[in-house]
Scaffold this motif. Sequence first.
Motif, PDB file in Angstrom:
ATOM      1  N   ASP A  90      -2.181  -3.259   8.244  1.00 35.47           N
ATOM      2  CA  ASP A  90      -2.758  -2.902   6.944  1.00 35.47           C
ATOM      3  C   ASP A  90      -4.131  -3.521   6.778  1.00 35.47           C
TER       4      ASP A  90
ATOM      5  N   GLN B 205       1.348   3.784  -4.711  1.00 35.88           N
ATOM      6  CA  GLN B 205       1.482   2.790  -3.645  1.00 35.88           C
ATOM      7  C   GLN B 205       2.335   1.616  -4.123  1.00 35.88           C
ATOM      8  N   ASN B 206       2.083   1.161  -5.354  1.00 38.64           N
ATOM      9  CA  ASN B 206       2.866   0.046  -5.875  1.00 38.64           C
ATOM     10  C   ASN B 206       4.325   0.421  -6.052  1.00 38.64           C
ATOM     11  N   CYS B 208       5.959   2.554  -4.314  1.00 34.49           N
ATOM     12  CA  CYS B 208       6.592   2.586  -2.993  1.00 34.49           C
ATOM     13  C   CYS B 208       6.895   1.179  -2.512  1.00 34.49           C
ATOM     14  N   LEU B 209       5.956   0.265  -2.737  1.00 34.53           N
ATOM     15  CA  LEU B 209       6.169  -1.113  -2.290  1.00 34.53           C
ATOM     16  C   LEU B 209       7.376  -1.736  -2.980  1.00 34.53           C
ATOM     17  N   VAL B 212      10.649  -0.178  -1.716  1.00 35.65           N
ATOM     18  CA  VAL B 212      11.067  -0.655  -0.403  1.00 35.65           C
ATOM     19  C   VAL B 212      11.542  -2.103  -0.469  1.00 35.65           C
ATOM     20  N   SER B 213      10.903  -2.911  -1.309  1.00 33.88           N
ATOM     21  CA  SER B 213      11.329  -4.308  -1.370  1.00 33.88           C
ATOM     22  C   SER B 213      12.689  -4.426  -2.050  1.00 33.88           C
ATOM     23  N   SER B 253      -0.938   2.866   4.637  1.00 33.47           N
ATOM     24  CA  SER B 253      -0.208   1.714   4.122  1.00 33.47           C
ATOM     25  C   SER B 253       1.263   2.057   3.918  1.00 33.47           C
ATOM     26  N   LEU B 254       1.545   3.297   3.557  1.00 34.17           N
ATOM     27  CA  LEU B 254       2.942   3.713   3.413  1.00 34.17           C
ATOM     28  C   LEU B 254       3.640   3.619   4.760  1.00 34.17           C
ATOM     29  N   THR B 257       4.379   0.064   5.501  1.00 29.73           N
ATOM     30  CA  THR B 257       5.473  -0.409   4.646  1.00 29.73           C
ATOM     31  C   THR B 257       6.819   0.089   5.146  1.00 29.73           C
ATOM     32  N   SER B 260       8.667  -1.280   8.654  1.00 31.94           N
ATOM     33  CA  SER B 260       9.462  -2.488   8.737  1.00 31.94           C
ATOM     34  C   SER B 260      10.530  -2.492   7.661  1.00 31.94           C
ATOM     35  N   SER B 261      11.039  -1.327   7.295  1.00 37.00           N
ATOM     36  CA  SER B 261      12.024  -1.285   6.221  1.00 37.00           C
ATOM     37  C   SER B 261      13.139  -0.322   6.583  1.00 37.00           C
TER      38      SER B 261
END
Lengths: 252, 379
Positions: A90, B205-206, B208-209, B212-213, B253-254, B257, B260-261
């Motif tokens: 990133d 984007q937020n 999605c983050l 995923v978290s 960035s997606l 993210t 690793s998920s």
Amino acid sequence: MAELCDLLAEAMGHSLPVGKVVLIGDCVETSGAFVLHLLLKRCLSLDSSFVVFVALSHPFSHYDRILRKMGCNLSAQKKNGNLHFLELLDFSARSKENSVDDGFCKLYNEIRKSVEAARSKDTKASCVYIMIDDISLLEIAADGSENDVLNFLHYCSTLTSETDCSLIILNHEDVYSSEDAPRLLAHLQHLSDIEIRAAPLNTGLAADVHGQLTVINKGLLNDDRRSGRRIWNFQFKVKENSVEFFYPGSQH
Amino acid sequence: MATGGGQQERPTRPSSFSRVSSSSFSPASSSSTSTSLPPGVRIGANGAAFVSSGIPDLDRILGGGFLVGSVVMVMEDADAPHHLLLLRNFMSQGIVHGQSVLFAGPTKEPRSFLGTLPSPVVQKEGLKIKHDVSDVQDKEKGLRIAWQYKKYFGEQTAVDSHNRDKKQEFSSDFDLRKPLERQLLNSQNVECISTQDAFDLSKLQNHCLTFVSKLSMKDGINSNAGRIAIQSLCAPQCGYFEKDWDMLSFIRSLRATVQSSNAVAVITFPASVLSNSISKRWQHLADTLLSIRAIPDKDLAKLLTGYQDMLGFLHVHKVAQFNSQVPVILDASTYSLKLQKRKSLVLERLNQAPVEGSSGVSYATSGSCSSSKGSLLDF
């Protein structure tokens, strides 16, 4: 070494490049990443070599497992200090305080520091390689600023002539061939000493032949070679632990 | 296909490395000795985890399903909305398995899209098997021409009930005429976001983050897979439409993210509204790349069988490969999209009709049937 007898090695002059820029081009249909993996393995198999790997596309585990199947242990090489792996999934050159230029500056400085450190160690690394995977992601990191990416690449290629290290770049050529002004591609082609292009077969998909490779080696005319041959074209099949190269119709 | 020997599934290696992975589904990382996988997740060759796409045929074609941690991109056809069929089945499959779903669409009320999701077909086991047999028997009556047999071999061989049990759990048949039950949609696992008036992609984007978290916050055994479905990411009505590089940055960035998920992201996009070079950049970012094409012209009716039932073509450009450099070569990369009995989606290999002796239409002229986009069908 036994491996350095295949067609790709022959096209590259039977030895790994020293102080040269190698450009690997591919397209959506045929990925050229396997060439990068193969060169990475060959570079690390030399007695004293050092590789800086700028990974924008995949995490370390991806390369680790692929190279392990090919017989090269990246984790061990990292521990021994032969491999400096930069995982920049990133990476964004532009941040709140800095401009894109500064971001690339930092990246370039990091690469230069580790190359110089490798050269000045007690056990002097005889061959240093910088590998970048891949350029189109560098452009995205630069928010589309072609100039900054070109500047960065120019700096890296000057580094190769100053410190005798080689630059190996993976680039998605089909992105530029559909543009009106493929400036970045033209610059890359001008900078490079060896171009390796992976393309699909004209006849379509095949299970036994995954594509064709065209290698243009511009440096050979300078050496004392009788043939003076510059262009190779052959086919390849990618396997888990190796890659087979053969002329059309001569696969065993 | 140039040479024979193509395989339907990817070969399994005799000694594969155990996957010490970033997602929590590998057998090596589960605390108990018995693998307690959450519903809807299957482990395939090399320890790779798959979730179903919602279309059993597509799972089979892709060698197991959608790889967990991968980004699937679907190039839409400008004329027909068939990509929505893929999205709907994908989302329904997730909801049926209790997986978290995040949906982003270019409309004011993306929640209303949920009303179009199909419900799984509910049938008794014995009934289903009997149905298939009687189908084949029906087709055995009447006039048959030899080349028509190809359709029935392989695709509909009787699967023993044990395998069928497992298959039913992993991937369901959906009835496109019946909408999914309301109560399933109202659970907190389903989020909807509108991209229509968004001026940039930071909000998405937020989302999605955090999505995923949240997946990895639950303890190791109960963590479930997640599905991100984004419809028409570069649709002209979205506020950020002009910002090519912002969109590319978002996808990148997606991808990082999701890699690793435990999530799978499916993004559809109308490739025709992007410039050629930007469209290629999008295509390179995909792990699995599919494209949908509507039926181009009437000439194909002479060339293909079953033309009347076809909705469109699905072309597989790239298939995600896990920790391996070997490309996935499919037997055929273009399939026809059909509605079987007007309710379930099937993908079928294309069958060429025999050459007509009188008119002299030969296979060689299939070049004329290539669509205006310039790519030939791959039989």
